[in-house]
Design a protein around this motif. Sequence first.
Motif, PDB file in Angstrom:
ATOM      1  N   TRP A   1      11.399  39.554   6.104  1.00  0.00           N
ATOM      2  CA  TRP A   1      11.900  40.297   7.264  1.00  0.00           C
ATOM      3  C   TRP A   1      11.871  41.797   7.019  1.00  0.00           C
ATOM      4  O   TRP A   1      11.676  42.590   7.950  1.00  0.00           O
ATOM      5  CB  TRP A   1      13.318  39.839   7.614  1.00  0.00           C
ATOM      6  CG  TRP A   1      14.337  40.133   6.530  1.00  0.00           C
ATOM      7  CD1 TRP A   1      14.732  39.307   5.531  1.00  0.00           C
ATOM      8  CD2 TRP A   1      15.075  41.350   6.352  1.00  0.00           C
ATOM      9  NE1 TRP A   1      15.668  39.912   4.727  1.00  0.00           N
ATOM     10  CE2 TRP A   1      15.905  41.169   5.213  1.00  0.00           C
ATOM     11  CE3 TRP A   1      15.130  42.560   7.044  1.00  0.00           C
ATOM     12  CZ2 TRP A   1      16.763  42.167   4.751  1.00  0.00           C
ATOM     13  CZ3 TRP A   1      15.989  43.555   6.579  1.00  0.00           C
ATOM     14  CH2 TRP A   1      16.791  43.357   5.456  1.00  0.00           C
ATOM     15  N   TYR A   2      12.030  42.210   5.757  1.00  0.00           N
ATOM     16  CA  TYR A   2      12.056  43.636   5.440  1.00  0.00           C
ATOM     17  C   TYR A   2      10.651  44.204   5.169  1.00  0.00           C
ATOM     18  O   TYR A   2      10.505  45.375   4.866  1.00  0.00           O
ATOM     19  CB  TYR A   2      12.944  43.898   4.220  1.00  0.00           C
ATOM     20  CG  TYR A   2      12.637  43.049   3.018  1.00  0.00           C
ATOM     21  CD1 TYR A   2      11.596  43.367   2.154  1.00  0.00           C
ATOM     22  CD2 TYR A   2      13.400  41.905   2.742  1.00  0.00           C
ATOM     23  CE1 TYR A   2      11.308  42.580   1.048  1.00  0.00           C
ATOM     24  CE2 TYR A   2      13.122  41.112   1.639  1.00  0.00           C
ATOM     25  CZ  TYR A   2      12.074  41.461   0.794  1.00  0.00           C
ATOM     26  OH  TYR A   2      11.793  40.674  -0.292  1.00  0.00           O
ATOM     27  N   GLY A   3       9.612  43.349   5.289  1.00  0.00           N
ATOM     28  CA  GLY A   3       8.255  43.818   4.998  1.00  0.00           C
ATOM     29  C   GLY A   3       7.449  44.176   6.221  1.00  0.00           C
ATOM     30  O   GLY A   3       6.229  44.388   6.135  1.00  0.00           O
ATOM     31  N   LYS A   4       8.107  44.278   7.375  1.00  0.00           N
ATOM     32  CA  LYS A   4       7.375  44.505   8.614  1.00  0.00           C
ATOM     33  C   LYS A   4       6.573  45.799   8.584  1.00  0.00           C
ATOM     34  O   LYS A   4       5.436  45.852   9.053  1.00  0.00           O
ATOM     35  CB  LYS A   4       8.359  44.520   9.793  1.00  0.00           C
ATOM     36  CG  LYS A   4       7.681  44.589  11.150  1.00  0.00           C
ATOM     37  CD  LYS A   4       8.699  44.465  12.274  1.00  0.00           C
ATOM     38  CE  LYS A   4       8.015  44.494  13.629  1.00  0.00           C
ATOM     39  NZ  LYS A   4       8.986  44.375  14.751  1.00  0.00           N
ATOM     40  N   GLN A   5       7.153  46.853   8.024  1.00  0.00           N
ATOM     41  CA  GLN A   5       6.477  48.151   7.995  1.00  0.00           C
ATOM     42  C   GLN A   5       5.214  48.087   7.127  1.00  0.00           C
ATOM     43  O   GLN A   5       4.131  48.497   7.547  1.00  0.00           O
ATOM     44  CB  GLN A   5       7.431  49.234   7.452  1.00  0.00           C
ATOM     45  CG  GLN A   5       6.866  50.645   7.470  1.00  0.00           C
ATOM     46  CD  GLN A   5       6.693  51.203   8.875  1.00  0.00           C
ATOM     47  OE1 GLN A   5       7.417  50.824   9.799  1.00  0.00           O
ATOM     48  NE2 GLN A   5       5.711  52.068   9.050  1.00  0.00           N
TER      49      GLN A   5
ATOM     50  N   GLN B   1       5.538  36.915  -0.836  1.00  0.00           N
ATOM     51  CA  GLN B   1       5.030  38.284  -0.783  1.00  0.00           C
ATOM     52  C   GLN B   1       5.743  39.075   0.302  1.00  0.00           C
ATOM     53  O   GLN B   1       6.239  38.518   1.296  1.00  0.00           O
ATOM     54  CB  GLN B   1       3.519  38.283  -0.529  1.00  0.00           C
ATOM     55  CG  GLN B   1       2.708  37.795  -1.727  1.00  0.00           C
ATOM     56  CD  GLN B   1       1.238  37.626  -1.395  1.00  0.00           C
ATOM     57  OE1 GLN B   1       0.884  36.868  -0.491  1.00  0.00           O
ATOM     58  NE2 GLN B   1       0.376  38.317  -2.122  1.00  0.00           N
ATOM     59  N   ILE B   2       5.761  40.394   0.131  1.00  0.00           N
ATOM     60  CA  ILE B   2       6.512  41.274   1.030  1.00  0.00           C
ATOM     61  C   ILE B   2       6.051  41.156   2.479  1.00  0.00           C
ATOM     62  O   ILE B   2       6.841  41.313   3.408  1.00  0.00           O
ATOM     63  CB  ILE B   2       6.418  42.742   0.551  1.00  0.00           C
ATOM     64  CG1 ILE B   2       7.387  43.614   1.361  1.00  0.00           C
ATOM     65  CG2 ILE B   2       4.984  43.254   0.635  1.00  0.00           C
ATOM     66  CD1 ILE B   2       7.497  45.038   0.836  1.00  0.00           C
TER      67      ILE B   2
END
Length: 412
Positions: A160-164, A155-156
């Motif tokens: 690493w790109y799902g922090k926001q 899951q997002i």
Amino acid sequence: MYNLVFYIYELGVFVASFFSQKIKKMWKGERAAFALLKEKVDPNAEYAWFHAASLGEFEQGRPIIEEYRRMFPDKKILLTFFSPSGYEVRKDYDGADIVCYLPIDTPTNAIRFLRTVRPVVAFFIKYEFWYNYLHILRHRKVPVYSVSSIFRHDQIFFKWYGKQYRQVLNCFTHFFVQNEQSLQLLHSIGLDNVEVTGDTRFDRVLQIAGRSKDVKEVETFCNGKRIFVAGSSWQPDEEIFIPYFKDKPDWKMIIAPHVIDESHLVQIEHLLEGKQVVRFTKVKDADEELLRSADVMIIDCFGLLSSLYKYGEVAYVGGGFGVSIHNLPEAAVWQMPVIFGPNNEKFMEAQELKACGGGKEIKDAADFRVVMDAFAGDPRQLSASAKAAGDYVKSHSGATERVLQYVSKTDK
């Protein structure tokens, strides 16, 4: 970026509504939600808001809704759905004071919705992470609970790109997750407000089984024969299990397809050529001899499946040759083995039923024949698998009580 995506999505839904009756119902329902809320919301009442994406999530959350109402009779219940498959079936559910669609998650909609309802507590069932609604609830210090949720490493939130987008998880007061893996994943991103309580669906299927009513027409149809029940089946499922029974006169079939439009029913009847077939809604006034002599009953209506499994000796749950399997505990609760297709890796209950022997995965018609031959020819194997399935469901009950024990400490 999130809000831009949803404005584009909203436009896409509008366009798609011209081509799909299902999407049109959703579009109109979302547009009508504010008028319905304006008419029905009692400004002097305190609302507990429960949100379920569709019918499956509603059934998962239903034990929580009903027990919460019993524990807090002074609160009113608002139930929202995202999908027509939930709303259209349960819009008259009497366990809630108001049932409506949830308007799409834009800032304007979220503000308007929450200003109208002003919930004092919110429950999001399983997979619902609406950014604007959740951030406004957090800003207003409203307790928000994620119930029967399950998390996976793909899951997002865990990329690493799902922090926001991960920030949305900080809006929850507490997570009641289904398994240890979900707890560890949330811990890995710094969330400690997590408890493994299990899946409330097990409580729901036990509840349904306890309240089950006999279906006279089905009892007459069974007529002492061995019964195979296929629930929520799709065409790829039907093309596998139907041929097996063509030369099995000691077995009857009950087929409850996931889609009951006429074209699908005709497809099923074509596969059953040579068998005597009756449709459930057509036999209410039929003579008993027709029901007794029929080989197959097709359930061409909704709302019966959970009670029909009890008539079976072996169950098949569909969807495993498509996107995902349907409700396995709904069949297993009746203490019978459950067969399903290969697309089940994301479903904990499928993996655990396979491990305990209560469930059998098949990949094709040859696999199905091997499994069914074993059950049909070896009573001890059938009995052991049936017991394993029933024991599995019973051993996983109690999530509702664990969730509401926690909630009751803070929601007085």
